[in-house]
Scaffold this motif. Structure first.
Motif, PDB file in Angstrom:
ATOM      1  N   PRO A 164     -14.384   7.437   5.776  1.00  0.00           N
ATOM      2  CA  PRO A 164     -14.647   6.039   6.113  1.00  0.00           C
ATOM      3  C   PRO A 164     -13.343   5.310   6.444  1.00  0.00           C
ATOM      4  O   PRO A 164     -12.329   5.473   5.767  1.00  0.00           O
ATOM      5  CB  PRO A 164     -15.279   5.488   4.841  1.00  0.00           C
ATOM      6  N   TRP A 165     -13.343   4.538   7.512  1.00  0.00           N
ATOM      7  CA  TRP A 165     -12.111   3.902   7.970  1.00  0.00           C
ATOM      8  C   TRP A 165     -11.603   2.879   6.973  1.00  0.00           C
ATOM      9  O   TRP A 165     -10.394   2.672   6.852  1.00  0.00           O
ATOM     10  CB  TRP A 165     -12.308   3.253   9.347  1.00  0.00           C
ATOM     11  N   ARG A 166     -12.455   2.243   6.225  1.00  0.00           N
ATOM     12  CA  ARG A 166     -12.008   1.229   5.273  1.00  0.00           C
ATOM     13  C   ARG A 166     -11.176   1.885   4.157  1.00  0.00           C
ATOM     14  O   ARG A 166     -10.130   1.380   3.762  1.00  0.00           O
ATOM     15  CB  ARG A 166     -13.187   0.475   4.680  1.00  0.00           C
ATOM     16  N   ASN A 167     -11.621   3.028   3.663  1.00  0.00           N
ATOM     17  CA  ASN A 167     -10.868   3.734   2.613  1.00  0.00           C
ATOM     18  C   ASN A 167      -9.498   4.173   3.127  1.00  0.00           C
ATOM     19  O   ASN A 167      -8.494   4.070   2.432  1.00  0.00           O
ATOM     20  CB  ASN A 167     -11.655   4.933   2.108  1.00  0.00           C
ATOM     21  N   ARG A 168      -9.444   4.694   4.331  1.00  0.00           N
ATOM     22  CA  ARG A 168      -8.156   5.132   4.893  1.00  0.00           C
ATOM     23  C   ARG A 168      -7.230   3.948   5.133  1.00  0.00           C
ATOM     24  O   ARG A 168      -6.036   4.038   4.900  1.00  0.00           O
ATOM     25  CB  ARG A 168      -8.374   5.868   6.203  1.00  0.00           C
ATOM     26  N   ASN A 169      -7.764   2.857   5.606  1.00  0.00           N
ATOM     27  CA  ASN A 169      -6.955   1.675   5.873  1.00  0.00           C
ATOM     28  C   ASN A 169      -6.387   1.099   4.573  1.00  0.00           C
ATOM     29  O   ASN A 169      -5.206   0.725   4.520  1.00  0.00           O
ATOM     30  CB  ASN A 169      -7.789   0.624   6.605  1.00  0.00           C
ATOM     31  N   GLU A 170      -7.175   1.027   3.543  1.00  0.00           N
ATOM     32  CA  GLU A 170      -6.708   0.497   2.263  1.00  0.00           C
ATOM     33  C   GLU A 170      -5.689   1.414   1.601  1.00  0.00           C
ATOM     34  O   GLU A 170      -4.833   0.965   0.851  1.00  0.00           O
ATOM     35  CB  GLU A 170      -7.891   0.242   1.334  1.00  0.00           C
TER      36      GLU A 170
END
Length: 93
Positions: free
Chosen positions: A77-83
């Protein structure tokens, strides 16, 4: 008028003939004087052709040592990678 141009043409022909072969004397002098030079001159303190000369040790360094495989990662998930890569907020004092 014609005689004047013929005279100029004849004079320039003589000059051209002289300058055509004017390089022969310096070339011949250089060739003769090069025979007077010594066969070899010492350039450095040791002779590079000497098989007994000491040389610096040779070390091995791999040209691909810092290589890491860049195979495609599994999607996340992009949100997990971004955070995971965002800077942490500073604490207020």
């Amino acid at each position: 008028m014609l005689a004047l141009s013929q005279a100029k043409s004849a004079a320039s022909a003589v000059d051209r003939r002289y300058f055509r072969f004017s390089w022969l004397l310096p070339a011949f002098a250089a060739l003769v004087l090069s025979g007077c030079m010594p066969a070899t001159t010492q350039v450095a303190s040791t002779d590079p052709a000497d098989p007994g000369a000491k040389v610096a040790a040779v070390g091995y360094r791999s040209t691909i040592a810092p290589y890491t495989s860049l195979r495609p990662a599994t999607p996340a998930p992009w949100r997990n990678r971004n955070e995971a890569v965002t800077p942490q907020p500073k604490q207020d004092r």
